[in-house]
Structures are given as structure tokens and as C-alpha cells.
Design a protein around this motif. Structure first.
Motif, PDB file in Angstrom:
ATOM      1  N   ALA A 207      52.840  61.627  41.329  1.00 58.22           N
ATOM      2  CA  ALA A 207      51.413  61.955  41.477  1.00 58.22           C
ATOM      3  C   ALA A 207      50.542  60.823  40.957  1.00 58.22           C
ATOM      4  N   THR A 208      51.065  60.065  39.994  1.00 60.16           N
ATOM      5  CA  THR A 208      50.317  58.935  39.436  1.00 60.16           C
ATOM      6  C   THR A 208      51.254  57.746  39.278  1.00 60.16           C
ATOM      7  N   MET A 209      50.693  56.549  39.336  1.00 55.70           N
ATOM      8  CA  MET A 209      51.482  55.326  39.131  1.00 55.70           C
ATOM      9  C   MET A 209      51.185  54.773  37.742  1.00 55.70           C
ATOM     10  N   THR A 210      51.916  55.255  36.761  1.00 53.64           N
ATOM     11  CA  THR A 210      51.755  54.773  35.398  1.00 53.64           C
ATOM     12  C   THR A 210      52.580  53.502  35.210  1.00 53.64           C
ATOM     13  N   MET A 211      52.413  52.860  34.062  1.00 48.92           N
ATOM     14  CA  MET A 211      53.204  51.647  33.775  1.00 48.92           C
ATOM     15  C   MET A 211      54.695  51.973  33.724  1.00 48.92           C
ATOM     16  N   LYS A 212      55.031  53.165  33.178  1.00 49.40           N
ATOM     17  CA  LYS A 212      56.439  53.575  33.122  1.00 49.40           C
ATOM     18  C   LYS A 212      57.020  53.730  34.527  1.00 49.40           C
ATOM     19  N   VAL A 213      56.242  54.342  35.430  1.00 47.24           N
ATOM     20  CA  VAL A 213      56.712  54.544  36.803  1.00 47.24           C
ATOM     21  C   VAL A 213      56.879  53.191  37.498  1.00 47.24           C
ATOM     22  N   ALA A 214      55.936  52.272  37.265  1.00 51.24           N
ATOM     23  CA  ALA A 214      56.040  50.940  37.867  1.00 51.24           C
ATOM     24  C   ALA A 214      57.310  50.222  37.395  1.00 51.24           C
ATOM     25  N   LYS A 215      57.651  50.388  36.116  1.00 51.01           N
ATOM     26  CA  LYS A 215      58.865  49.777  35.573  1.00 51.01           C
ATOM     27  C   LYS A 215      60.112  50.395  36.220  1.00 51.01           C
ATOM     28  N   LEU A 216      60.099  51.722  36.396  1.00 50.88           N
ATOM     29  CA  LEU A 216      61.216  52.404  37.044  1.00 50.88           C
ATOM     30  C   LEU A 216      61.338  51.947  38.498  1.00 50.88           C
ATOM     31  N   GLN A 217      60.201  51.755  39.143  1.00 52.51           N
ATOM     32  CA  GLN A 217      60.191  51.275  40.536  1.00 52.51           C
ATOM     33  C   GLN A 217      60.898  49.925  40.643  1.00 52.51           C
ATOM     34  N   ARG A 218      60.574  49.012  39.723  1.00 57.89           N
ATOM     35  CA  ARG A 218      61.179  47.680  39.782  1.00 57.89           C
ATOM     36  C   ARG A 218      62.687  47.738  39.558  1.00 57.89           C
ATOM     37  N   ALA A 219      63.121  48.707  38.753  1.00 59.10           N
ATOM     38  CA  ALA A 219      64.543  48.815  38.418  1.00 59.10           C
ATOM     39  C   ALA A 219      65.358  49.487  39.515  1.00 59.10           C
ATOM     40  N   SER A 220      64.725  50.295  40.363  1.00 60.24           N
ATOM     41  CA  SER A 220      65.512  51.156  41.248  1.00 60.24           C
ATOM     42  C   SER A 220      65.255  50.956  42.736  1.00 60.24           C
ATOM     43  N   LEU A 221      64.160  50.289  43.134  1.00 63.85           N
ATOM     44  CA  LEU A 221      63.831  50.156  44.547  1.00 63.85           C
ATOM     45  C   LEU A 221      63.949  48.709  45.009  1.00 63.85           C
ATOM     46  N   SER A 222      64.256  48.552  46.295  1.00 64.08           N
ATOM     47  CA  SER A 222      64.400  47.224  46.886  1.00 64.08           C
ATOM     48  C   SER A 222      63.370  47.058  48.004  1.00 64.08           C
ATOM     49  N   ASN A 223      62.431  46.115  47.832  1.00 65.55           N
ATOM     50  CA  ASN A 223      61.413  45.813  48.836  1.00 65.55           C
ATOM     51  C   ASN A 223      60.776  47.091  49.399  1.00 65.55           C
ATOM     52  N   PRO A 224      60.192  47.929  48.546  1.00 68.13           N
ATOM     53  CA  PRO A 224      59.705  49.227  49.015  1.00 68.13           C
ATOM     54  C   PRO A 224      58.380  49.141  49.768  1.00 68.13           C
ATOM     55  N   VAL A 225      58.141  50.162  50.602  1.00 65.16           N
ATOM     56  CA  VAL A 225      56.833  50.378  51.216  1.00 65.16           C
ATOM     57  C   VAL A 225      56.085  51.377  50.344  1.00 65.16           C
ATOM     58  N   ARG A 226      54.842  51.051  50.019  1.00 63.55           N
ATOM     59  CA  ARG A 226      54.034  51.975  49.212  1.00 63.55           C
ATOM     60  C   ARG A 226      53.154  52.816  50.132  1.00 63.55           C
ATOM     61  N   VAL A 227      53.276  54.128  49.999  1.00 61.36           N
ATOM     62  CA  VAL A 227      52.495  55.068  50.799  1.00 61.36           C
ATOM     63  C   VAL A 227      51.642  55.890  49.847  1.00 61.36           C
ATOM     64  N   GLU A 228      50.339  55.770  49.978  1.00 59.11           N
ATOM     65  CA  GLU A 228      49.448  56.421  49.023  1.00 59.11           C
ATOM     66  C   GLU A 228      48.458  57.296  49.775  1.00 59.11           C
ATOM     67  N   VAL A 229      48.496  58.591  49.472  1.00 52.82           N
ATOM     68  CA  VAL A 229      47.615  59.518  50.176  1.00 52.82           C
ATOM     69  C   VAL A 229      46.265  59.619  49.502  1.00 52.82           C
ATOM     70  N   SER A 230      46.260  59.688  48.185  1.00 50.10           N
ATOM     71  CA  SER A 230      44.990  59.825  47.471  1.00 50.10           C
ATOM     72  C   SER A 230      45.110  59.114  46.135  1.00 50.10           C
ATOM     73  N   THR A 231      44.152  58.249  45.848  1.00 52.10           N
ATOM     74  CA  THR A 231      44.197  57.535  44.578  1.00 52.10           C
ATOM     75  C   THR A 231      43.384  58.244  43.511  1.00 52.10           C
ATOM     76  N   LYS A 232      42.563  59.177  43.919  1.00 50.41           N
ATOM     77  CA  LYS A 232      41.649  59.821  42.964  1.00 50.41           C
ATOM     78  C   LYS A 232      42.079  61.260  42.707  1.00 50.41           C
ATOM     79  N   TYR A 233      42.173  61.584  41.434  1.00 53.53           N
ATOM     80  CA  TYR A 233      42.475  62.968  41.075  1.00 53.53           C
ATOM     81  C   TYR A 233      41.244  63.816  41.326  1.00 53.53           C
TER      82      TYR A 233
END
Length: 447
Positions: free
Chosen positions: A196-222
């Protein structure tokens, strides 16, 4: 196959068929009455079908389970071999819900799922894993237990890994366990990370687990939906229980979720409301798994009109018809408020939220109003009617306190005699307790 850009920008109405899904999935979608794909599905599915890793940023209720389940099932149709996909979820209830959706969408394919969560017998789960399910949906702690202790079980043939509600997974300190799991799965795989949110922790997990990902974002505002009417009710702290009873009485024909900050209050208020004649059932982290599922089932079916819950129920769970959300305690984080009130006014329906505000909560409510960009309206109340309820509510409160103490003492005696009990995903004891929701631990712990 059209490119993802063509699928998203075509002037023709987008359908599941135009996303190039196979007939068995289209049949299942038709049976489930899923007629039009949601935005996250439109944006994510074409990329996923092309084999790309996905980062999906979308709020709960946006249809993201189908966004990752459909591409996995389509690939499974082509390669029906062994353990195929693993989905990590932060809570047991969400794990069961994801599994149910996989089975419903894969009904024409005979897809087999196993749910691996805490609070259930390890032996029975080991048997389920030995039957080689196609999809494993798990909480990280229990999955890691099986990887370390269940003979013959591994994830070496895995083709897909899904991290659902990744921000919540990391908020619950599952990070180190997820790191362990990542070390034991193939590097050649597809990975979907939804949050639901892209925190620094999630960004770190993304770098560790995904390869050349596509980012799909439906809503940036809560934000809250326009069909939700939001109210507040001002009261002295000492009269909070009486005002809750007043609301339960005036909204008696509605289905209501009451959110509390602590397990203790969820248990206490469910007893108070039932003593006063309201059909309430609790949901919190110190109930056994069968009781948690039972509480949800009773509420969803209409057998109980009131669910008293901690934030365990605030995210991910799809409860189709909730008329009113009451915040007994104001959440300290605005995004938690938005998740809570998002349990009502779903899929275009109307709904109401009422937040109880004491003299100590004014700053918190103002902060929430600033985030959602609107002022809440004052919920009308009858002070005389509340005054008439006070004595009965106080008596019900005394009964609830005594019952909590008595049950807590009984549970301690049971454990001294070597009674049953298991540990949950966080290592806490998870003994069976009565329907009224008596927690094993009497401290004011969170969910």
C-alpha cells in the motif's frame, strides 16, 4: 498479445478477455461475476504475462489479489508441475482469503492450495505440503519453521514468489525471516511485490528480491472514498463505554466493526456489548486460529452484527457488507485510520465511520482531517439517553473485568498443569479461549 501500453490506452472498453487471459480463467471470472478488471489488474497483468517482475503500489480493496493470481494461474496451466508459487502474507486471515481466491479463480484447472500459518498443527500442515500443492500461501514465521523442520519440504522448484502487503510484513518485523526464505528459493523466478505504501524498508526488500521490475502504481495519495460519510463524537474519557453502547443501540440494524487499540479492550468491549444484549464477537491476535476464522465467518454471514477488532482486521480482509466503522480508539497514524474506515463504503457502496473523540484526542483528529483533506461532521447524540445508559454500562464493565480476571486465572492454572497451547507467528502462546474473546495475557498488548 497487445503490449501493456496498448492494453492500457486502447479506446475500446477493457475486459478480462482483452488482457489475453485463457478460457478457463475467463470462465471462473464469469462465475465469480468479475465483469470488468480494476485499474491495478489492467496495469499489472499484461506485464506479468510477459514475464516481468512487478512492484504494485495499491490500496487494499483495489483487486490486487487477482492481479497477481491470474498470471500465476495462466502460467500454471502451461506448466502444471509441483510446487509452483508461494505467497507471503502478514496475517493468517489474509492468507486464507488469498488461498480462497486462488482456488476460486483456478476452479476449472483443479488448482491445489495449502495454507501454512501459525496457530495450526504443524503435523497436519506437513501432510498438506507432502501432497505437493501448486500454491502455498503462508505467513513468514510458520513457512520458515517448515523449511527448517519438515523433512522433504523445500522451495527449490518455485516459479513465483509474491510478497503481499509488503509494508505490513516489514512493519511486523518479518524482515529477517523473509531474508532467510529468499536464500532458499531459486534466483530464476518471477517475483511480485505488492504494497500500500513504498517505505524505505519496502524499497530495500525490492532491491533484494526483484529483477528489473515494472512499477505499477494506482494511487500515490492516501485518501478516503467519496461514498464514505465521516463523523466524530466528542465525549469525556470516563463516559467512552457509555457512548459506545449508545451508538450500538442507535445503529442496531447495521453491521458494525468497532476498532480498538488493544487486545484487552477488544475482549472487554465484546463482553460488555454482549452483556447489554448486542450480538458482538471479538477478533484479535490472542484468539486461536479456529476462533478467529469462526468470528469472521459469523460476522460475514450476518450471524453477528458487531465485530470488535484490533487492527488485525483493518487491512486486506474483504468483508463485503459493512455499514458502519466505529473507531473506539483513534489510531496514532493517519494511514491506519484510512485502512480502518476502508472496511466500509467498498466497491461504490455508501458507508459511515464514527470516531470517538475524548478531551485528549483533539490533536489526533485534527491531524487525520488534514491528511484526508476534509472536516468530519459531528454525529448527533442525546446526552440524556447516554446518561440513562451509564449505570447499566458500568455494571457490564465490572462483570467484564471480573470475567477477564477469572478466565486469565483459569488459563494460568491450565498451563501450570501442562495444558495445551501453541505458539503463534510471533512466538506468543496461542491457547484456546472462549468466544467472548478472553485473552491469555491480561496486559494491554497490541494485536
Amino acid at each position: 498479445m497487445p503490449s501493456p501500453e496498448e492494453a492500457s490506452t486502447s479506446s475500446e472498453p477493457i475486459s478480462f478477455r482483452s488482457l489475453c487471459l485463457i478460457d478457463p480463467l475467463l470462465e471462473a471470472l464469469d462465475q465469480l461475476k468479475f465483469t470488468t478488471p480494476t485499474q491495478i489488474q489492467v496495469d499489472a497483468i499484461p506485464h506479468a504475462l510477459q514475464g516481468r517482475d512487478i512492484i504494485g503500489v495499491a490500496a487494499t480493496g483495489s483487486g490486487k489479489t487477482a492481479a497477481f493470481a491470474l498470471p500465476i494461474l495462466q502460467r500454471l496451466w502451461d506448466e502444471p508441475k509441483g510446487l509452483f508459487a508461494c505467497v507471503l502474507a502478514p496475517t493468517r486471515e489474509l492468507a486464507y482469503q488469498i488461498s480462497n481466491q486462488f482456488e476460486a479463480l483456478g476452479s476449472a484447472m483443479g488448482v491445489r492450495c495449502a495454507v501454512i500459518v501459525g496457530g495450526m498443527e504443524m503435523t497436519a500442515q506437513a501432510v498438506a505440503l507432502a501432497k505437493r500443492p501448486h500454491i502455498v500461501v503462508a505467513t513468514p514465521g510458520r513457512l520458515n519453521d517448515h523449511l527448517e523442520n519438515t523433512k522433504g519440504f523445500n522451495l527449490r522448484t518455485l516459479k513465483f514468489l509474491v510478497l503481499d502487503e509488503a509494508d505490513r510484513l516489514l512493519d511486523m518485523d518479518f524482515g529477517p525471516v523473509i531474508d532467510k526464505i529468499l536464500k532458499g528459493i531459486p534466483k530464476e523466478r518471477s517475483t511480485y511485490l505488492y504494497s500500500a505504501t513504498m517505505t524505505m524498508k519496502v524499497a530495500k526488500l525490492q532491491r533484494a528480491s526483484l529483477s528489473n521490475p515494472v512499477r505499477v502504481e494506482v494511487s500515490t495519495k492516501y485518501q478516503t472514498v467519496s461514498t464514505l460519510l465521516q463523523y466524530y463524537l466528542l465525549m469525556p474519557l470516563k463516559d467512552k463505554d457509555a457512548y459506545l453502547a449508545y451508538l450500538a443501540n442507535s445503529l442496531a440494524q447495521n453491521s458494525i466493526i468497532i476498532f480498538t487499540r488493544t487486545v484487552h479492550d477488544a475482549a472487554r468491549l465484546s463482553i460488555i456489548l454482549r452483556t447489554l444484549g448486542f450480538p458482538a464477537v471479538p477478533l484479535h491476535g490472542q484468539l486461536s486460529q479456529s476462533q478467529r476464522l469462526g468470528a469472521l465467518s459469523k460476522f460475514k454471514s450476518g450471524g453477528r452484527k458487531v465485530l470488535v477488532a484490533t487492527d488485525l482486521a483493518s487491512r486486506g480482509l474483504d468483508i463485503p457488507s459493512v455499514d458502519v466503522v466505529i473507531n473506539f480508539d483513534i489510531p496514532t497514524h493517519s494511514k491506519d485510520y484510512i485502512h480502518r474506515v476502508g472496511r466500509t463504503a467498498r466497491a461504490g457502496r455508501a458507508g459511515k465511520s464514527i470516531t470517538l473523540v475524548t478531551q485528549y484526542d483533539v490533536e489526533l483528529i485534527q491531524r487525520i482531517e488534514k491528511v484526508i483533506g476534509k472536516k468530519m461532521e459531528l454525529w448527533p447524540s442525546d446526552i440524556e439517553e447516554v446518561a440513562l445508559l451509564k449505570e447499566r454500562v458500568a455494571e457490564a464493565g465490572r462483570l467484564a473485568t471480573n470475567e477477564l480476571k477469572e478466565r486469565g486465572g483459569n488459563e494460568r492454572q491450565k498451563r501450570k498443569r501442562g495444558g495445551g497451547g501453541r505458539t503463534n507467528d510471533n512466538g506468543d502462546r496461542d491457547d484456546d479461549v472462549v468466544e467472548a474473546g478472553i485473552p491469555v495475557k491480561q496486559k494491554r498488548s497490541r494485536s
